[in-house]
Design a protein around this motif. Sequence first.
Motif, PDB file in Angstrom:
ATOM      1  N   ASN A  76     -14.209 -56.940  41.914  1.00  0.00           N
ATOM      2  CA  ASN A  76     -13.096 -56.059  42.228  1.00  0.00           C
ATOM      3  C   ASN A  76     -11.856 -56.614  41.512  1.00  0.00           C
ATOM      4  N   ILE A  77     -11.258 -55.799  40.682  1.00  0.00           N
ATOM      5  CA  ILE A  77     -10.111 -56.227  39.874  1.00  0.00           C
ATOM      6  C   ILE A  77      -8.940 -56.657  40.761  1.00  0.00           C
ATOM      7  N   GLN A  78      -8.904 -56.100  41.943  1.00  0.00           N
ATOM      8  CA  GLN A  78      -7.806 -56.401  42.874  1.00  0.00           C
ATOM      9  C   GLN A  78      -7.735 -57.885  43.219  1.00  0.00           C
ATOM     10  N   GLY A  79      -8.867 -58.570  43.122  1.00  0.00           N
ATOM     11  CA  GLY A  79      -8.903 -59.978  43.512  1.00  0.00           C
ATOM     12  C   GLY A  79      -8.474 -60.940  42.404  1.00  0.00           C
ATOM     13  N   LEU A  80      -8.094 -60.432  41.243  1.00  0.00           N
ATOM     14  CA  LEU A  80      -7.753 -61.333  40.134  1.00  0.00           C
ATOM     15  C   LEU A  80      -6.310 -61.830  40.274  1.00  0.00           C
ATOM     16  N   SER A  81      -6.145 -63.147  40.266  1.00  0.00           N
ATOM     17  CA  SER A  81      -4.781 -63.688  40.387  1.00  0.00           C
ATOM     18  C   SER A  81      -4.136 -63.787  39.004  1.00  0.00           C
ATOM     19  N   ALA A  82      -2.813 -63.917  39.003  1.00  0.00           N
ATOM     20  CA  ALA A  82      -2.096 -64.077  37.728  1.00  0.00           C
ATOM     21  C   ALA A  82      -2.596 -65.325  36.999  1.00  0.00           C
ATOM     22  N   ALA A  83      -2.846 -66.394  37.772  1.00  0.00           N
ATOM     23  CA  ALA A  83      -3.293 -67.645  37.143  1.00  0.00           C
ATOM     24  C   ALA A  83      -4.665 -67.458  36.481  1.00  0.00           C
ATOM     25  N   SER A  84      -5.568 -66.735  37.149  1.00  0.00           N
ATOM     26  CA  SER A  84      -6.901 -66.548  36.554  1.00  0.00           C
ATOM     27  C   SER A  84      -6.806 -65.648  35.321  1.00  0.00           C
ATOM     28  N   THR A 103      -5.992 -36.350  40.810  1.00  0.00           N
ATOM     29  CA  THR A 103      -6.653 -35.060  40.614  1.00  0.00           C
ATOM     30  C   THR A 103      -6.632 -34.266  41.918  1.00  0.00           C
ATOM     31  N   LEU A 104      -6.762 -32.937  41.784  1.00  0.00           N
ATOM     32  CA  LEU A 104      -6.790 -32.060  42.965  1.00  0.00           C
ATOM     33  C   LEU A 104      -7.958 -32.429  43.867  1.00  0.00           C
ATOM     34  N   LYS A 105      -9.124 -32.693  43.213  1.00  0.00           N
ATOM     35  CA  LYS A 105     -10.307 -33.029  44.008  1.00  0.00           C
ATOM     36  C   LYS A 105     -10.096 -34.318  44.801  1.00  0.00           C
ATOM     37  N   GLY A 106      -9.268 -35.218  44.274  1.00  0.00           N
ATOM     38  CA  GLY A 106      -9.002 -36.488  44.961  1.00  0.00           C
ATOM     39  C   GLY A 106      -7.780 -36.400  45.869  1.00  0.00           C
ATOM     40  N   ASN A 107      -7.272 -35.177  46.101  1.00  0.00           N
ATOM     41  CA  ASN A 107      -6.162 -34.908  47.026  1.00  0.00           C
ATOM     42  C   ASN A 107      -4.788 -35.349  46.539  1.00  0.00           C
ATOM     43  N   LEU A 108      -4.678 -35.740  45.284  1.00  0.00           N
ATOM     44  CA  LEU A 108      -3.358 -36.035  44.680  1.00  0.00           C
ATOM     45  C   LEU A 108      -2.512 -37.012  45.501  1.00  0.00           C
ATOM     46  N   LYS A 109      -3.168 -38.036  46.033  1.00  0.00           N
ATOM     47  CA  LYS A 109      -2.401 -38.963  46.882  1.00  0.00           C
ATOM     48  C   LYS A 109      -1.614 -39.997  46.069  1.00  0.00           C
ATOM     49  N   GLY A 110      -1.849 -40.058  44.783  1.00  0.00           N
ATOM     50  CA  GLY A 110      -1.086 -40.963  43.920  1.00  0.00           C
ATOM     51  C   GLY A 110      -1.127 -42.406  44.388  1.00  0.00           C
ATOM     52  N   LYS A 111       0.046 -43.045  44.380  1.00  0.00           N
ATOM     53  CA  LYS A 111       0.094 -44.482  44.682  1.00  0.00           C
ATOM     54  C   LYS A 111      -0.349 -44.810  46.110  1.00  0.00           C
ATOM     55  N   GLU A 112      -0.370 -43.801  46.982  1.00  0.00           N
ATOM     56  CA  GLU A 112      -0.808 -44.045  48.373  1.00  0.00           C
ATOM     57  C   GLU A 112      -2.338 -44.141  48.475  1.00  0.00           C
ATOM     58  N   ASP A 113      -3.028 -43.724  47.447  1.00  0.00           N
ATOM     59  CA  ASP A 113      -4.497 -43.743  47.463  1.00  0.00           C
ATOM     60  C   ASP A 113      -4.975 -45.182  47.260  1.00  0.00           C
ATOM     61  N   ARG A 114      -5.905 -45.625  48.137  1.00  0.00           N
ATOM     62  CA  ARG A 114      -6.374 -47.017  48.056  1.00  0.00           C
ATOM     63  C   ARG A 114      -6.999 -47.329  46.695  1.00  0.00           C
ATOM     64  N   ARG A 115      -7.466 -46.276  45.999  1.00  0.00           N
ATOM     65  CA  ARG A 115      -8.083 -46.513  44.687  1.00  0.00           C
ATOM     66  C   ARG A 115      -7.060 -46.924  43.625  1.00  0.00           C
ATOM     67  N   CYS A 116      -5.763 -46.899  44.009  1.00  0.00           N
ATOM     68  CA  CYS A 116      -4.723 -47.398  43.085  1.00  0.00           C
ATOM     69  C   CYS A 116      -4.434 -48.877  43.327  1.00  0.00           C
ATOM     70  N   ASP A 117      -4.989 -49.450  44.401  1.00  0.00           N
ATOM     71  CA  ASP A 117      -4.594 -50.812  44.793  1.00  0.00           C
ATOM     72  C   ASP A 117      -4.849 -51.844  43.689  1.00  0.00           C
TER      73      ASP A 117
END
Length: 324
Positions: A76-84, A103-117
Amino acid sequence: MGEVSQINAIEFYCGIGGTHFALKGKGVEYTLTHALSSVFPGLSKPINVIAAFDINTTTNSIYKCNFPATKLYQNNIQGLSAASLDKFDAQLWTMSPPCQPFTLKGNLKGKEDRRCDSFKALLASLDEMKRAPRWIFIENVSNFYSTSMHSILIETLNSVGYEIEEYILSPVQFGIPNSRPRYYLMASRKEGRVEYHSHLYHSIEGVGEFEASKIEDYLSNNEEIEYLPSVKIEQNNISIVESSAITSSCFTKSYTQYLVGCGSYLRDSKGIRPFSPREVASLMSFPYSFSWPEHITHKQVYRALGNSVNVAVVSKLLERLLQV
Ligand SMILES: C[S@@+](CC[C@H](N)C(=O)[O-])C[C@H]1O[C@@H](n2cnc3c(N)ncnc32)[C@H](O)[C@@H]1O
């Protein structure tokens, strides 16, 4: 920042490696043979993809099949630290973050969507890193440009000192008979904060007109493909093209699962059929050498290609980004 002889790259959200093919200047044989000769010479600098990251096991097995020598991290890319990230000391980062939040299918949640984390985490690392990459390349759906995540991206890149060019381009503009309008951002690091001048380009400077190639140039005639039953055709508003067509609609990850809005079908003397995975790959400028392991189904290949990029368009943009 001086001249470099070799560029080390990290491919984030690598999927099946569409960007990797583009970095190698591959994937353009179709384009080269049909219509665009000499316009896609490939990148002049040797690029070494030193790491690729993706969590999807299916796309990772396809990636490994095509790039066995590349170090692929199923993390998971989210776990990569700046140092690594600093330890890789890469000059180039490429990213195709998940597009569902935009996308419309993804409900257009933008930055609030966990898939942006994970994307937010990567951007935050740039600020903390000692050796942030000199170049960044980002691809997403066209709609990304008008979202809250775009604002975060621009603010971060500018504060770290990246100059930015933004594009919306589609392969049809390059003579390739497939529509796939996508947002692209190219960033080059300067010294200190830079100002953002909002401008969305719809063509690449210095890249001229292209002669259109036809669907027939991208067909493979030796594959067994099931034709659609006529009842399905009558009941649906399917996008159907002939082999002489100079465009087709965008192939999405649901191609063949849903008949409408996920890509075109071909009408030939025997009826109407889907394009085969190999043909979709060709229309997306993947090279002849592109392959997948035997256990991968056609449905999985369509899905992976639907999430991927047009290799020739990305190649052309990277050529511009990396000219130093
Ligand atoms: C739009 S696709 C990228 C496609 C890629 N450019 C290609 O050529 O196939 C997004 C990819 O990001 C991966 N992904 C999404 N979230 C992730 C995360 N947090 N860490 C690692 N990979 C992630 C997905 O598995 C998917 O393959």
